[in-house]
Structures are given as structure tokens and as C-alpha cells.
Write a protein that holds these residues in place. Sequence first.
Motif, PDB file in Angstrom:
ATOM      1  N   MET A   1      -7.694 -19.397   3.612  1.00 57.64           N
ATOM      2  CA  MET A   1      -6.248 -19.433   3.803  1.00 57.64           C
ATOM      3  C   MET A   1      -5.734 -20.856   3.612  1.00 57.64           C
ATOM      4  O   MET A   1      -6.300 -21.796   4.128  1.00 57.64           O
ATOM      5  N   THR A   2      -4.682 -20.980   2.808  1.00 55.67           N
ATOM      6  CA  THR A   2      -4.063 -22.289   2.638  1.00 55.67           C
ATOM      7  C   THR A   2      -2.655 -22.236   3.209  1.00 55.67           C
ATOM      8  O   THR A   2      -2.316 -21.314   3.955  1.00 55.67           O
ATOM      9  N   LEU A   3      -1.825 -23.180   2.869  1.00 55.00           N
ATOM     10  CA  LEU A   3      -0.549 -23.317   3.559  1.00 55.00           C
ATOM     11  C   LEU A   3       0.501 -22.323   3.079  1.00 55.00           C
ATOM     12  O   LEU A   3       0.619 -22.033   1.886  1.00 55.00           O
ATOM     13  N   ARG A   4       1.293 -21.860   4.041  1.00 59.38           N
ATOM     14  CA  ARG A   4       2.435 -20.984   3.776  1.00 59.38           C
ATOM     15  C   ARG A   4       3.701 -21.833   3.923  1.00 59.38           C
ATOM     16  O   ARG A   4       3.934 -22.415   4.977  1.00 59.38           O
ATOM     17  N   ILE A   5       4.504 -21.863   2.867  1.00 60.04           N
ATOM     18  CA  ILE A   5       5.645 -22.763   2.778  1.00 60.04           C
ATOM     19  C   ILE A   5       6.939 -21.967   2.881  1.00 60.04           C
ATOM     20  O   ILE A   5       7.118 -20.970   2.181  1.00 60.04           O
ATOM     21  N   GLY A   6       7.853 -22.421   3.748  1.00 56.48           N
ATOM     22  CA  GLY A   6       9.169 -21.811   3.863  1.00 56.48           C
ATOM     23  C   GLY A   6      10.194 -22.596   3.071  1.00 56.48           C
ATOM     24  O   GLY A   6      10.302 -23.817   3.211  1.00 56.48           O
ATOM     25  N   GLU A   7      10.944 -21.897   2.228  1.00 56.93           N
ATOM     26  CA  GLU A   7      11.931 -22.533   1.348  1.00 56.93           C
ATOM     27  C   GLU A   7      13.319 -21.984   1.655  1.00 56.93           C
ATOM     28  O   GLU A   7      13.565 -20.785   1.537  1.00 56.93           O
ATOM     29  N   ILE A   8      14.241 -22.859   2.066  1.00 56.72           N
ATOM     30  CA  ILE A   8      15.632 -22.451   2.264  1.00 56.72           C
ATOM     31  C   ILE A   8      16.252 -22.195   0.895  1.00 56.72           C
ATOM     32  O   ILE A   8      16.060 -22.963  -0.042  1.00 56.72           O
ATOM     33  N   GLU A   9      17.022 -21.126   0.785  1.00 56.76           N
ATOM     34  CA  GLU A   9      17.511 -20.725  -0.529  1.00 56.76           C
ATOM     35  C   GLU A   9      18.786 -21.445  -0.958  1.00 56.76           C
ATOM     36  O   GLU A   9      19.279 -21.235  -2.055  1.00 56.76           O
ATOM     37  N   TYR A  10      19.328 -22.314  -0.129  1.00 58.49           N
ATOM     38  CA  TYR A  10      20.566 -23.009  -0.483  1.00 58.49           C
ATOM     39  C   TYR A  10      20.340 -24.078  -1.540  1.00 58.49           C
ATOM     40  O   TYR A  10      19.259 -24.669  -1.661  1.00 58.49           O
ATOM     41  N   ALA A  11      21.420 -24.376  -2.264  1.00 60.75           N
ATOM     42  CA  ALA A  11      21.353 -25.367  -3.333  1.00 60.75           C
ATOM     43  C   ALA A  11      20.957 -26.742  -2.822  1.00 60.75           C
ATOM     44  O   ALA A  11      20.197 -27.465  -3.485  1.00 60.75           O
ATOM     45  N   ASN A  12      21.453 -27.121  -1.632  1.00 59.65           N
ATOM     46  CA  ASN A  12      21.312 -28.518  -1.215  1.00 59.65           C
ATOM     47  C   ASN A  12      19.870 -28.975  -1.036  1.00 59.65           C
ATOM     48  O   ASN A  12      19.589 -30.173  -1.114  1.00 59.65           O
ATOM     49  N   ILE A  13      18.944 -28.053  -0.836  1.00 57.99           N
ATOM     50  CA  ILE A  13      17.545 -28.438  -0.626  1.00 57.99           C
ATOM     51  C   ILE A  13      16.692 -28.253  -1.884  1.00 57.99           C
ATOM     52  O   ILE A  13      15.515 -28.593  -1.902  1.00 57.99           O
ATOM     53  N   GLN A  14      17.302 -27.766  -2.954  1.00 56.18           N
ATOM     54  CA  GLN A  14      16.544 -27.410  -4.143  1.00 56.18           C
ATOM     55  C   GLN A  14      15.898 -28.585  -4.888  1.00 56.18           C
ATOM     56  O   GLN A  14      14.912 -28.378  -5.603  1.00 56.18           O
ATOM     57  N   PRO A  15      16.383 -29.829  -4.788  1.00 54.09           N
ATOM     58  CA  PRO A  15      15.653 -30.911  -5.456  1.00 54.09           C
ATOM     59  C   PRO A  15      14.186 -31.010  -5.053  1.00 54.09           C
ATOM     60  O   PRO A  15      13.363 -31.467  -5.849  1.00 54.09           O
ATOM     61  N   PHE A  16      13.837 -30.546  -3.854  1.00 54.99           N
ATOM     62  CA  PHE A  16      12.444 -30.592  -3.414  1.00 54.99           C
ATOM     63  C   PHE A  16      11.605 -29.476  -4.025  1.00 54.99           C
ATOM     64  O   PHE A  16      10.376 -29.552  -4.007  1.00 54.99           O
ATOM     65  N   PHE A  17      12.262 -28.447  -4.539  1.00 50.99           N
ATOM     66  CA  PHE A  17      11.536 -27.271  -5.016  1.00 50.99           C
ATOM     67  C   PHE A  17      11.680 -27.034  -6.516  1.00 50.99           C
ATOM     68  O   PHE A  17      10.859 -26.341  -7.115  1.00 50.99           O
ATOM     69  N   ASP A  18      12.712 -27.602  -7.128  1.00 54.21           N
ATOM     70  CA  ASP A  18      13.037 -27.264  -8.515  1.00 54.21           C
ATOM     71  C   ASP A  18      11.934 -27.634  -9.486  1.00 54.21           C
ATOM     72  O   ASP A  18      11.701 -26.935 -10.473  1.00 54.21           O
ATOM     73  N   LYS A  19      11.241 -28.741  -9.230  1.00 52.46           N
ATOM     74  CA  LYS A  19      10.215 -29.219 -10.168  1.00 52.46           C
ATOM     75  C   LYS A  19       8.794 -28.903  -9.696  1.00 52.46           C
ATOM     76  O   LYS A  19       7.832 -29.469 -10.232  1.00 52.46           O
ATOM     77  N   LEU A  20       8.651 -28.028  -8.718  1.00 52.54           N
ATOM     78  CA  LEU A  20       7.307 -27.624  -8.306  1.00 52.54           C
ATOM     79  C   LEU A  20       6.640 -26.827  -9.416  1.00 52.54           C
ATOM     80  O   LEU A  20       7.284 -26.036 -10.114  1.00 52.54           O
TER      81      LEU A  20
END
Length: 280
Positions: A1-20
Motif C-alpha cells: 500500500m502506498t499513499l492515498r492523496i486527496g485533491e480539492i476540485e477547485y481551480a485555486n489549488i490546481q497548480p499543484f496537480f495540473d502538471k502531475l
Amino acid sequence: MTLRIGEIEYANIQPFFDKLDRPQLVAEGFQLTTDVPSRINQKLAGGSVDLAGISSFSYAQHAEDYSILPDLSVSSKGEVRSLYLFSKVPIDQLNEKGVALTASSATTVHLLKIILLSFYELNVQYHTMKPNLDEMLLTHDAALLIGDDAIRAARTANNLYMYDLGELWYQHTGLPMSYAVFAVRNEVLSTHENELEKIYQALVNSKQLSESNQYQDLSKRFTLKQGGTFDFWQSYFQNLWYHFNEENKRGLLYYYKLAYEYGFLSKSIHSISVWSKVHS
């Protein structure tokens, strides 16, 4: 088992997820779950995710169980342009009137309550509703919307007073406000250190790539997804603070101090635990 990541769906936090590199992360066993802030808060608290971008208020509620990842947050020093109080009357005339609240974010709900109590000395009646501005204002004098709901509503909010909560906070405190932070459950720190370092670096890299691209890719995506202009979205992302430094910490601790004094937090928060086991 590795890490389970929670992602808020709002635009304001997307810079952290967009380039994953999502396919690569999934291939390595990482799991990503997307939801609104309130439900991501609940999932981290319940242990169904291990690490997440969460409401800053939720961190304070679980401070003994969480550590914050360094230099990652959704913050502003002044206007944020996605946290609005829409009102039929000027803000200083809201005493004893009704305000409808979104249920989407504990941080912003309590920020509004602090602003109205501490800075304007107003007592108002609050009711939680679904985030629909027209329906909220049918039965209330003002309504709080956040995130993408607030951005959409602001485009057509004619003949209403609009108050940016980030701007009100900064005007009265001179401090930045951090709306979301990245928190990890403390039991993960020793059991999944390598995985934690990997996902942390991936989040940092995504933030840096988004910034170096001047948020153009994100701005194009959200222009198509939610409307508005490319220029609006680019300036929106550029206006936000995506780091978490000592000034952010001071602002957040002052927010926690007021939240405790007004009874919104059951315990006083005097320090913020920041994960430090980051290797270069």
C-alpha cells in the motif's frame, strides 16, 4: 500500500496537480481522490486518505494528528477573487440580518464570521444552504460563496454589493490569509517516508511548472471548462500565493487565535507543525 492523496476540485489549488504525471503515479501505486473541500477534510480526518490539500480550519481541528507540507498553500495577501460575500445592503448594515453560507469550506465560513464579529461588530443569523446565489438570496440578505461557485456568480451579480474576504482580512490585519494547506497524517511520516518525499516533490514540481508557464495551460483549461476570459484566469492564478512561509504562518495563527476566542475552535493553536524530513 502506498499513499492515498486527496485533491480539492477547485481551480485555486490546481497548480499543484495540473502538471502531475498521473499515469506514472498510479502505476507506482499512488491513489488520487477528488472532491470538494469539506469532504476531503472528512476523508483525511477519517483516514481514508493519507495526505491532502485541506481547509486550513480543518488542520486546526486535527493539529495533533497532522503535519503540514512546507511551502505549499493556497493563500492571498489581499484580494483572492473566489471568496465573496454577496449582499443586498452594505456590509455594515447586516446587523441582525440573515446570511446564507455555503457548506463547502469551514475555513471561509469561519473567516466570514470572524470578519463580521471582530472587524464590524455585527451579529447576524447564519443558515447553511446549497451554493446557489439566487436561491440563497431569496430568503437572506447576503450569501457567502467560495471557489468556482463564487467565480461564476461574480460574473452576473448585478445590483449586489460584493466583498472579497481576502481583501477584508488584509485591510484589517495586514497579514496574508491561507485558505488551504497540504497536510499529512502523522502516522505516515515514518511508515511511508520515501513515498511522501516523492509525492511532495511532484506537487512542488507541478507548482513550479505552472508558475514558469505563467499559468497559461491552466488558464486555457478553465476558460474552456468554466467560461470567463483567459486574461481573468491567468490574473486569478497569478494573484494567489502558493507558498507557505513565516508570514503565512503568522497570518494563520492569528486567524486561529480569533477562531478560538469566538468559540469556533475548541482548543487554542499556538504552533503549526511543518514536516521537515525533505531531502534535496
